[in-house]
Design a protein around this motif. Structure first.
Motif, PDB file in Angstrom:
ATOM      1  N   HIS A  51       0.703  -1.187   0.034  1.00 24.92           N
ATOM      2  CA  HIS A  51       0.064  -0.022   0.082  1.00 24.92           C
ATOM      3  C   HIS A  51       0.940   1.238   0.075  1.00 24.92           C
ATOM      4  O   HIS A  51       1.820   1.379   0.873  1.00 24.92           O
ATOM      5  CB  HIS A  51      -0.857  -0.007   1.268  1.00 24.92           C
ATOM      6  N   ASP A  52       0.581   2.189  -1.159  1.00 20.34           N
ATOM      7  CA  ASP A  52       1.195   3.527  -1.137  1.00 20.34           C
ATOM      8  C   ASP A  52       0.040   4.399  -1.070  1.00 20.34           C
ATOM      9  O   ASP A  52      -0.729   4.659  -1.867  1.00 20.34           O
ATOM     10  CB  ASP A  52       1.916   3.546  -2.330  1.00 20.34           C
ATOM     11  N   GLU A  53       0.062   5.083   0.385  1.00 24.23           N
ATOM     12  CA  GLU A  53      -1.180   6.023   0.676  1.00 24.23           C
ATOM     13  C   GLU A  53      -1.054   7.108  -0.187  1.00 24.23           C
ATOM     14  O   GLU A  53      -2.046   7.804  -0.502  1.00 24.23           O
ATOM     15  CB  GLU A  53      -1.200   6.222   1.956  1.00 24.23           C
ATOM     16  N   THR A  54       0.069   7.501  -0.996  1.00 24.18           N
ATOM     17  CA  THR A  54       0.116   8.677  -1.831  1.00 24.18           C
ATOM     18  C   THR A  54      -0.473   8.465  -3.317  1.00 24.18           C
ATOM     19  O   THR A  54      -0.249   9.301  -3.829  1.00 24.18           O
ATOM     20  CB  THR A  54       1.682   9.187  -1.801  1.00 24.18           C
ATOM     21  N   ASN A  55      -0.671   7.302  -3.764  1.00 25.79           N
ATOM     22  CA  ASN A  55      -1.073   6.985  -4.929  1.00 25.79           C
ATOM     23  C   ASN A  55      -2.594   6.951  -5.065  1.00 25.79           C
ATOM     24  O   ASN A  55      -3.342   6.221  -4.707  1.00 25.79           O
ATOM     25  CB  ASN A  55      -0.488   5.339  -5.402  1.00 25.79           C
ATOM     26  N   LYS A  56      -2.832   7.956  -5.812  1.00 23.17           N
ATOM     27  CA  LYS A  56      -4.417   8.324  -5.879  1.00 23.17           C
ATOM     28  C   LYS A  56      -5.051   7.363  -6.725  1.00 23.17           C
ATOM     29  O   LYS A  56      -6.333   7.026  -6.552  1.00 23.17           O
ATOM     30  CB  LYS A  56      -4.554   9.726  -6.482  1.00 23.17           C
ATOM     31  N   GLY A  57      -4.537   6.899  -7.901  1.00 26.74           N
ATOM     32  CA  GLY A  57      -5.111   5.947  -8.686  1.00 26.74           C
ATOM     33  C   GLY A  57      -5.553   4.627  -7.880  1.00 26.74           C
ATOM     34  O   GLY A  57      -6.588   4.244  -8.113  1.00 26.74           O
ATOM     35  N   VAL A  58      -4.664   4.094  -7.156  1.00 31.60           N
ATOM     36  CA  VAL A  58      -4.881   2.768  -6.328  1.00 31.60           C
ATOM     37  C   VAL A  58      -5.823   3.176  -5.517  1.00 31.60           C
ATOM     38  O   VAL A  58      -6.680   2.305  -5.034  1.00 31.60           O
ATOM     39  CB  VAL A  58      -3.558   2.024  -5.757  1.00 31.60           C
ATOM     40  N   ALA A  59      -5.880   4.467  -4.772  1.00 33.61           N
ATOM     41  CA  ALA A  59      -6.870   4.774  -3.828  1.00 33.61           C
ATOM     42  C   ALA A  59      -8.231   4.752  -4.064  1.00 33.61           C
ATOM     43  O   ALA A  59      -9.172   4.255  -3.643  1.00 33.61           O
ATOM     44  CB  ALA A  59      -6.380   6.139  -3.230  1.00 33.61           C
ATOM     45  N   GLN A  60      -8.506   5.276  -5.636  1.00 37.21           N
ATOM     46  CA  GLN A  60      -9.611   5.327  -6.089  1.00 37.21           C
ATOM     47  C   GLN A  60     -10.182   3.726  -6.276  1.00 37.21           C
ATOM     48  O   GLN A  60     -11.297   3.380  -6.180  1.00 37.21           O
ATOM     49  CB  GLN A  60      -9.737   5.865  -7.620  1.00 37.21           C
TER      50      GLN A  60
END
Length: 342
Positions: A269-278
């Motif tokens: 998990h990379d919490e700065t990755n907006k694409g994966v967050a979506q």
């Protein structure tokens, strides 16, 4: 507050009788917040809780801090005013899925895109509780209520997707009774900017057990994934994980054999990755688990800091003179006859 004073959860509990329906998830959230306050070093004299209208909005009465119980949907606007008037205050905004995403959706959007330094706690019970069980913006298709007796045909909104799409820089999820909720609250408070936390909250009267399939103790491991920055995305006691199909840009569930998550292709998990967050927010349940914890965190300058800096720059070399300000521009006086004289 004296720096040597050691506060406890009881110091943040007001003398008001807590009045929610017996068994309401709001009780658990209240206790989680009260326990969190001393752990983050909160000062009651510098802490403000702002709410709108709804069951959740009784919250400020029960906190031994400053508070505003405002009008329907306008808590973000009032919170913005509070923070701009005194940026040193620690502002918490408490709202519900109805209050924050229906009449308050416009205000919520602007608070998030401006990145006001505050914590937004959105209690999501997928129903209007205070007004006796009408369907809300987050109610599922088919929800039967006084306003949808044949079942709702609306597609529900996702609070976290709304927050991310509004430009929110911190998006997280928790569950009212889960032991991890205080940790999520601490992370939200540590973030400098608008921290949006959706909290699944059970309404025992009008929408009881709507989240039971993934919150019930036995079902939780297989249906919840608590993401943590820098840690592999594992769930079901480590037996399963999430991988990314980079060709189709989609998350997939994979089996993990003998704890070897790397061989299974589980991503970290990379919490700065907006694409994966979506993608995490959009995962369809029950084919995928419910994503919980800090899903996205990518700090940016805050709104109030920019306003303060701008005002200081504008004031350089100037002397405050109220009389000169009032007399500036077009002025007039009223003559005895009642006619203005320019």
């Amino acid at each position: 507050m004296n720096e040597m004073t050691k506060l406890t959860a009881a110091d943040f509990a007001s003398d008001q009788e807590v009045r929610w329906c017996p068994g309401c998830g709001d009780y658990a959230i209240l206790k989680a917040v009260q326990r969190t306050m001393p752990e983050i070093g909160a000062d009651p004299a510098k802490t403000v809780f702002v709410s709108g209208i709804g069951c959740s909005s009784r919250f400020p009465y029960y906190m031994a801090t400053y508070g505003f119980h405002t009008i329907h949907g306008r808590a973000p606007a009032v919170a913005t005013g509070v923070k701009l008037a005194n940026p040193e205050l620690d502002v918490w905004l408490v709202t519900g899925d109805g209050d924050g995403l229906s009449i308050g959706g416009n205000h919520m959007l602007h608070l998030l895109r401006r990145n006001l330094d505050c914590q937004v706690l959105l209690f999501n019970n997928e129903i209007y509780g205070l007004t006796k069980g009408q369907y809300s913006p987050t109610s599922r298709v088919g929800t039967k209520s006084p306003s949808t007796p044949f079942g709702s045909v609306d597609r529900p909104t996702s609070p976290c997707a709304f927050a991310l799409g509004s430009g929110g820089r911190f998006v997280a999820r928790g569950i009212d009774t889960h032991k991890n909720l205080p940790e999520v609250l601490k992370r939200a408070h540590a973030n400098k900017g608008a921290s949006f936390v959706e909290i699944y909250q059970n309404c025992i009267v009008y929408n009881d057990a709507v989240f039971e399939s993934f919150t019930e103790k036995k079902a939780a491991p297989a249906n919840q994934i608590w993401v943590e920055n820098g840690k592999p995305m594992l769930f079901d006691n480590g037996a399963k994980g999430l991988t990314l199909d980079r060709e189709r840009l989609k998350l997939e569930v994979v089996e993990v054999v003998d704890g070897n998550w790397e061989a299974a292709g589980v991503i970290v998990h990379d919490e700065t990755n907006k694409g994966v967050a979506q993608m995490l927010i959009d995962m369809p349940y029950p084919a995928f688990p419910i994503a919980l914890g800090v899903i996205y965190c990518d700090p940016a300058p805050t709104f109030e800091s920019a306003v303060v800096t701008q005002n200081l720059e504008a004031a350089k070399g100037k002397t405050a003179d109220l009389n000169a300000l009032l007399a500036k521009g077009q002025t007039w006086k009223v003559t005895p006859g009642g006619h203005p004289e320019l």
